[in-house]
Design a protein around this motif. Structure first.
Motif, PDB file in Angstrom:
ATOM      1  N   PRO A   6       0.837  -1.208   0.000  1.00 43.22           N
ATOM      2  CA  PRO A   6       0.000   0.000   0.000  1.00 43.22           C
ATOM      3  C   PRO A   6       0.870   1.256   0.000  1.00 43.22           C
ATOM      4  N   LEU A   7       0.290   2.319  -0.486  1.00 43.97           N
ATOM      5  CA  LEU A   7       0.998   3.604  -0.479  1.00 43.97           C
ATOM      6  C   LEU A   7       1.322   4.017   0.955  1.00 43.97           C
ATOM      7  N   PRO A   8       2.366   4.820   1.133  1.00 44.44           N
ATOM      8  CA  PRO A   8       2.631   5.372   2.461  1.00 44.44           C
ATOM      9  C   PRO A   8       1.465   6.267   2.889  1.00 44.44           C
ATOM     10  N   LEU A   9       1.298   6.405   4.179  1.00 47.31           N
ATOM     11  CA  LEU A   9       0.284   7.298   4.729  1.00 47.31           C
ATOM     12  C   LEU A   9       0.882   8.690   4.921  1.00 47.31           C
ATOM     13  N   LEU A  10       0.043   9.703   4.787  1.00 51.50           N
ATOM     14  CA  LEU A  10       0.449  11.061   5.136  1.00 51.50           C
ATOM     15  C   LEU A  10      -0.616  11.611   6.066  1.00 51.50           C
ATOM     16  N   PHE A  11      -0.237  11.776   7.337  1.00 47.93           N
ATOM     17  CA  PHE A  11      -1.130  12.325   8.357  1.00 47.93           C
ATOM     18  C   PHE A  11      -1.000  13.844   8.316  1.00 47.93           C
ATOM     19  N   LEU A  12      -2.118  14.527   8.114  1.00 52.23           N
ATOM     20  CA  LEU A  12      -2.099  15.955   7.838  1.00 52.23           C
ATOM     21  C   LEU A  12      -2.881  16.756   8.871  1.00 52.23           C
ATOM     22  N   ASP A  13      -2.197  17.704   9.490  1.00 51.30           N
ATOM     23  CA  ASP A  13      -2.824  18.651  10.403  1.00 51.30           C
ATOM     24  C   ASP A  13      -3.348  19.834   9.587  1.00 51.30           C
ATOM     25  N   ILE A  14      -4.272  20.600  10.159  1.00 52.14           N
ATOM     26  CA  ILE A  14      -4.837  21.763   9.474  1.00 52.14           C
ATOM     27  C   ILE A  14      -4.276  23.064  10.027  1.00 52.14           C
ATOM     28  N   ASP A  15      -4.411  23.280  11.324  1.00 51.66           N
ATOM     29  CA  ASP A  15      -3.967  24.542  11.930  1.00 51.66           C
ATOM     30  C   ASP A  15      -2.455  24.609  11.930  1.00 51.66           C
ATOM     31  N   GLY A  16      -1.923  25.526  11.165  1.00 55.98           N
ATOM     32  CA  GLY A  16      -0.474  25.654  11.003  1.00 55.98           C
ATOM     33  C   GLY A  16      -0.070  25.239   9.603  1.00 55.98           C
ATOM     34  N   PRO A  17      -0.189  23.965   9.236  1.00 56.24           N
ATOM     35  CA  PRO A  17       0.179  23.556   7.883  1.00 56.24           C
ATOM     36  C   PRO A  17      -0.744  24.105   6.780  1.00 56.24           C
ATOM     37  N   LEU A  18      -2.047  24.053   6.973  1.00 56.78           N
ATOM     38  CA  LEU A  18      -2.971  24.551   5.948  1.00 56.78           C
ATOM     39  C   LEU A  18      -3.460  25.962   6.249  1.00 56.78           C
ATOM     40  N   ILE A  19      -3.636  26.259   7.520  1.00 56.56           N
ATOM     41  CA  ILE A  19      -4.039  27.611   7.937  1.00 56.56           C
ATOM     42  C   ILE A  19      -2.836  28.255   8.615  1.00 56.56           C
ATOM     43  N   PRO A  20      -2.108  29.120   7.873  1.00 62.41           N
ATOM     44  CA  PRO A  20      -0.951  29.778   8.485  1.00 62.41           C
ATOM     45  C   PRO A  20      -1.390  30.840   9.495  1.00 62.41           C
ATOM     46  N   PHE A  21      -0.548  31.061  10.505  1.00 63.29           N
ATOM     47  CA  PHE A  21      -0.916  31.956  11.600  1.00 63.29           C
ATOM     48  C   PHE A  21      -0.052  33.198  11.752  1.00 63.29           C
ATOM     49  N   GLY A  22       1.001  33.333  10.998  1.00 63.32           N
ATOM     50  CA  GLY A  22       1.867  34.476  11.208  1.00 63.32           C
ATOM     51  C   GLY A  22       1.767  35.514  10.122  1.00 63.32           C
ATOM     52  N   GLY A  23       2.111  36.726  10.460  1.00 62.41           N
ATOM     53  CA  GLY A  23       2.197  37.786   9.471  1.00 62.41           C
ATOM     54  C   GLY A  23       0.885  38.095   8.781  1.00 62.41           C
ATOM     55  N   THR A  24       1.013  38.724   7.630  1.00 64.87           N
ATOM     56  CA  THR A  24      -0.153  39.073   6.815  1.00 64.87           C
ATOM     57  C   THR A  24      -0.338  37.990   5.778  1.00 64.87           C
TER      58      THR A  24
END
Length: 178
Positions: A6-24
């Motif tokens: 089977p393909l490798p798994l990729l466990f993905l977080d949202i806050d931080g990786p998809l929703i950035p929190f710094g700057g503009t």
């Protein structure tokens, strides 16, 4: 049957990786046809999610799994904004309270035990902005297969450089098909 692993798994977080929190940050409208997500009005941070991330994630040679406190809301509020199908969701581990406190005391993220259990020995990558040395040590001691714990800068979210690292690693552990 091809007999391929089977393909490798990729466990993905949202806050931080998809929703950035710094700057503009640039804000993106909800894509046509996706409709406003149920939580979009309540969470204006959803507008920070770059819709180009979905196709880039789908192009990676892996099986995507949400590993986020958004839980099932990831599939209703986030996936449609970036063109992802519904993905499996990592459930929090069911641990005795004393074990939870001990894990927290030593800096072990609540996801760490759960994703190693879910992987069941399969190669996996974990993309998160809260990965610590304690998580790395625990995974190293409890997972025998190939693993990449990829910490994303929460100020920028996933970048081209992050995708290059992920793609290279995933292909190197057997994610390439064809």
């Amino acid at each position: 049957m091809t007999g391929r692993p089977p393909l490798p798994l990729l466990f993905l977080d949202i806050d931080g990786p998809l929703i950035p929190f710094g700057g503009t940050h640039r804000e993106y409208p909800a894509p046509d046809g996706a409709g406003p997500a149920a939580g979009a009005a309540a969470n204006p941070l959803l507008a920070r999610i770059d819709p180009s991330l979905g196709p880039r994630l789908l192009a990676l040679p892996c099986e995507l799994v949400w590993a986020t406190t958004w839980m099932a809301d990831a599939n209703t509020d986030v996936a449609p904004r970036i063109g992802l199908p519904g993905l499996p969701v990592l459930d929090p581990p069911e641990l005795p309270e004393a074990q939870q406190r001990a894990d927290e005391h030593r800096g072990l993220h609540w996801k760490t035990r759960a994703l190693v259990g879910r992987a069941g020995g399969r190669p996996f990558a974990w993309v998160d902005d809260e990965i610590t040395a304690a998580d790395r040590a625990w995974v190293s001691a409890h997972h025998e297969g190939p693993v990449l714990l990829h910490r994303v800068d929460p100020r920028t979210g996933l970048t081209r450089a992050d995708f290059a690292v992920l793609d290279s690693w995933l292909r190197g552990v057997g994610g390439a098909r064809g």
